[in-house]
Design a protein around this motif. Structure first.
Motif, PDB file in Angstrom:
ATOM      1  N   ARG A  95      29.996  47.495  63.363  1.00  0.00           N
ATOM      2  CA  ARG A  95      30.031  47.844  61.934  1.00  0.00           C
ATOM      3  C   ARG A  95      30.734  49.177  61.723  1.00  0.00           C
ATOM      4  N   HIS A  96      30.464  50.133  62.600  1.00  0.00           N
ATOM      5  CA  HIS A  96      31.099  51.441  62.483  1.00  0.00           C
ATOM      6  C   HIS A  96      32.614  51.326  62.669  1.00  0.00           C
ATOM      7  N   TRP A  99      34.064  49.963  59.532  1.00  0.00           N
ATOM      8  CA  TRP A  99      34.062  50.985  58.491  1.00  0.00           C
ATOM      9  C   TRP A  99      35.206  51.975  58.709  1.00  0.00           C
ATOM     10  N   LYS A 103      38.183  52.738  56.149  1.00  0.00           N
ATOM     11  CA  LYS A 103      38.433  54.110  55.686  1.00  0.00           C
ATOM     12  C   LYS A 103      39.883  54.504  55.941  1.00  0.00           C
TER      13      LYS A 103
END
Length: 117
Positions: A95-96, A99, A103
């Motif tokens: 998930r990171h 993200w 970004k």
């Protein structure tokens, strides 16, 4: 003298282990092996391998070849190493990563808009 330096080095390695450095565990295991304490050595190296440290796996294979480690214990250690590496590929990490990619894309789009205007 050499003894003092060795003691200081071992103390520094033990501090590194307390901070979670698996390679320091393996090095302490190698020191134990050189000093003739093969039981402690194998325990330390197995613990390092169980945390996902690949170099420790190679060292365990050497311990197995030299008769310090049984086949069953080697297999347990290899499974524990694999499980640790799989745990590192957790959903949270995935998930990171998604993200971060999102970004970066947002920042690139904002840069294009800023430079294009």
């Amino acid at each position: 003298g050499l003894k003092t330096d060795t003691e200081k080095g071992v103390a520094l390695l033990q501090d590194a282990v307390k901070r979670g450095d698996a390679s320091a565990l393996e090095i302490l295991g190698l020191i134990a092996l050189v000093t003739g304490d093969s039981d402690s050595a194998v325990k330390l190296i197995r613990t390092a391998a169980a945390s996902g440290d690949d170099r420790s796996v190679k060292t365990l294979w050497d311990c197995f070849r030299k008769g310090y480690l049984s086949k069953d214990r080697l297999e347990e250690s290899l499974r524990a190493n694999q499980e640790a590496k799989e745990d590192m590929k957790s959903d949270e990490r995935d998930r990171h990563a998604k993200w971060l990619a999102w970004k970066k894309k947002q920042e690139e789009e904002a840069s294009v808009k800023k430079n294009g205007s």
